[in-house]
Design a protein around this motif. Structure first.
Motif, PDB file in Angstrom:
ATOM      1  N   TYR A  34      45.406 -16.463  55.386  1.00 32.70           N
ATOM      2  CA  TYR A  34      44.904 -16.387  56.613  1.00 32.70           C
ATOM      3  C   TYR A  34      44.408 -14.856  56.963  1.00 32.70           C
ATOM      4  CZ  TYR A  34      49.084 -15.943  59.351  1.00 32.70           C
ATOM      5  OH  TYR A  34      50.246 -15.658  59.992  1.00 32.70           O
ATOM      6  N   LEU A  36      44.985 -12.430  59.116  1.00 25.11           N
ATOM      7  CA  LEU A  36      46.164 -11.579  59.391  1.00 25.11           C
ATOM      8  C   LEU A  36      47.234 -11.427  58.385  1.00 25.11           C
ATOM      9  CD1 LEU A  36      47.430  -9.636  61.603  1.00 25.11           C
ATOM     10  CD2 LEU A  36      48.262 -11.794  62.790  1.00 25.11           C
ATOM     11  N   TRP A  72      40.366 -24.376  58.464  1.00 26.55           N
ATOM     12  CA  TRP A  72      40.943 -24.416  59.460  1.00 26.55           C
ATOM     13  C   TRP A  72      42.346 -25.277  59.428  1.00 26.55           C
ATOM     14  CZ3 TRP A  72      40.819 -20.817  63.479  1.00 26.55           C
ATOM     15  CH2 TRP A  72      39.288 -20.148  63.517  1.00 26.55           C
ATOM     16  N   ARG A  79      48.829 -21.577  66.675  1.00 29.81           N
ATOM     17  CA  ARG A  79      47.105 -21.914  67.010  1.00 29.81           C
ATOM     18  C   ARG A  79      46.763 -21.738  65.549  1.00 29.81           C
ATOM     19  NH1 ARG A  79      48.430 -16.530  68.581  1.00 29.81           N
ATOM     20  NH2 ARG A  79      48.152 -17.348  70.956  1.00 29.81           N
ATOM     21  N   PRO A  80      45.574 -22.653  65.369  1.00 29.30           N
ATOM     22  CA  PRO A  80      44.996 -22.787  64.244  1.00 29.30           C
ATOM     23  C   PRO A  80      44.516 -21.437  63.287  1.00 29.30           C
ATOM     24  CG  PRO A  80      43.497 -23.584  66.161  1.00 29.30           C
ATOM     25  CD  PRO A  80      44.758 -23.324  66.844  1.00 29.30           C
ATOM     26  N   ARG A  81      44.511 -21.556  62.337  1.00 32.78           N
ATOM     27  CA  ARG A  81      44.219 -20.221  61.577  1.00 32.78           C
ATOM     28  C   ARG A  81      43.212 -20.824  60.418  1.00 32.78           C
ATOM     29  NH1 ARG A  81      50.454 -18.527  61.599  1.00 32.78           N
ATOM     30  NH2 ARG A  81      50.584 -17.110  63.217  1.00 32.78           N
ATOM     31  N   LYS A  82      42.465 -19.785  60.073  1.00 33.24           N
ATOM     32  CA  LYS A  82      41.563 -20.087  58.890  1.00 33.24           C
ATOM     33  C   LYS A  82      42.041 -19.683  57.830  1.00 33.24           C
ATOM     34  CE  LYS A  82      36.402 -19.522  58.562  1.00 33.24           C
ATOM     35  NZ  LYS A  82      35.219 -18.900  58.864  1.00 33.24           N
TER      36      LYS A  82
ATOM     37  N   GLU B  32      37.903 -17.257  65.061  1.00 33.57           N
ATOM     38  CA  GLU B  32      38.689 -16.774  63.921  1.00 33.57           C
ATOM     39  C   GLU B  32      39.400 -15.414  64.525  1.00 33.57           C
ATOM     40  OE1 GLU B  32      36.996 -15.609  60.291  1.00 33.57           O
ATOM     41  OE2 GLU B  32      38.608 -15.728  59.194  1.00 33.57           O
ATOM     42  N   SER B  35      41.650 -15.767  67.311  1.00 38.59           N
ATOM     43  CA  SER B  35      43.131 -16.283  66.785  1.00 38.59           C
ATOM     44  C   SER B  35      43.894 -15.090  66.400  1.00 38.59           C
ATOM     45  CB  SER B  35      42.838 -17.439  65.922  1.00 38.59           C
ATOM     46  OG  SER B  35      43.878 -17.568  64.787  1.00 38.59           O
ATOM     47  N   HIS B  36      43.241 -14.172  65.524  1.00 40.41           N
ATOM     48  CA  HIS B  36      43.765 -12.880  64.939  1.00 40.41           C
ATOM     49  C   HIS B  36      44.316 -12.021  66.262  1.00 40.41           C
ATOM     50  CE1 HIS B  36      43.854  -9.608  62.218  1.00 40.41           C
ATOM     51  NE2 HIS B  36      43.924  -8.840  63.334  1.00 40.41           N
TER      52      HIS B  36
END
Lengths: 124, 193
Positions: A34, A36, A72, A79-82, B32, B35-36
């Motif tokens: 993802y 980050l 996702w 929390r959900p991550r892509k 997205e 969330s980051h």
């Protein structure tokens, strides 16, 4: 010194314009990541100090070009991550770019090692 | 400004500038990034630090510039004129409602006119356009007992109402169709050109 550092950073940015795509493809060629996670991974490398504002739009473009697939995922409480992974086209592109990159490194290496530079010749 | 509010503001602005994208795409981009941001804050807080929200947002860049990178492929090189962005932002919120409203209204009036035209053929005499009080009141429609309105002035009455109503209805339908088509092309063009 700070000026030198600044120049280096600029040079890195110039160079990265073309190579970041390759870097992204390479980063996730074994497993999905993802945003980050990818960013933190890049930051381990001296010349890969990119920002969020560069990474995310690039991921979006690569996804639009169908080189990346995104999904996702949510693990437990997080929390959900892509997560991004390579598509078949992405793998192909990675191989192409990688070959081209290695070739270009080789060429540059040869230029740097060229005797004309060592002997201080200048071409008009 | 509290940190949460600062983040909310940033994401709202981003969302606004992403308006040329389809809703679902824009929401995904925002989700997205949100969330980051919260992931980064969590990471710092887990280590006992205090997250610098401003610095995180800085790394994303101004919302407008960030959004530009997501919508650049839609706008295809030539930048739209200044006011255009505002239009596309306004359009986003309005388009669906306006589109449906226009569709219902236009088709309804058009069909009603045509129905009136046909009804007039079946029941001549009881359908017409009447005006009363020197044009202050105008009635278009069907009356059970036209005798009651004899005092009023029939403006358009009788069989020749039919062609007028039919043509009018047809024109309204055609116009509605054309306008809707234009609206559709305009919004699709924004997404896929």
């Amino acid at each position: 010194m700070p000026e030198n550092k600044n120049e280096s950073v600029k040079w890195d940015a110039q160079l990265r314009k073309g190579t970041l795509e390759l870097a992204v493809l390479a980063a996730i060629h074994k497993r999905a990541m993802y945003g980050l996670e990818m960013l933190n991974y890049f930051h381990l490398f001296d010349t890969m100090q990119i920002t969020e504002g560069t990474l995310y739009p690039l991921l979006d473009r690569l996804k639009r070009e169908r080189l990346l697939a995104a999904s996702w995922q949510q693990e437990g409480e997080q929390r959900p991550r892509k997560y991004y992974s390579l598509t078949k086209e992405g793998h192909q592109k990675l191989n192409e770019l990688k070959a081209r990159w290695l070739r270009s490194v080789e060429d540059l290496q040869q230029l740097l090692n060229s005797p004309t530079i060592e002997e201080g010749h200048h071409y008009e | 400004m509290s940190e949460r509010k600062q983040i909310r503001n940033y994401l709202n602005n981003l969302s606004r500038y992403l308006s040329p994208l389809q809703d679902i795409e824009a929401q995904e981009v925002v989700k997205e990034i949100e969330s980051h941001i919260y992931d980064v804050i969590d990471d710092v807080e887990v280590k006992g630090g205090v997250a610098d929200v401003e610095a995180i947002l800085d790394r994303f860049g101004p919302p407008r510039e960030l959004a530009q990178q997501y919508i650049g492929h839609i706008q295809q090189g030539t930048p739209p004129p200044e006011g255009f962005k505002a239009i596309s932002i306004v359009k986003k919120g309005l388009s669906r409602t306006v589109y449906l409203g226009l569709m219902c209204f236009g088709y309804f009036i058009g069909i009603a006119c045509i129905a009136l035209g046909f009804a007039n053929l079946l029941l001549p005499g009881s359908i017409g356009i009447w005006s009363e009080a020197n044009g202050n009141t105008v009635v278009i429609g069907m009356l059970d007992n036209p005798v009651l309105v004899q005092e009023t002035v029939g403006v358009v009455q009788g069989l020749w109402l039919s062609p007028v109503a039919l043509i009018l209805g047809y024109l309204i339908l055609l116009m509605t169709h054309k306008v809707l088509k234009f609206v559709r092309q305009f919004s699709i063009g924004q997404h896929y050109v």
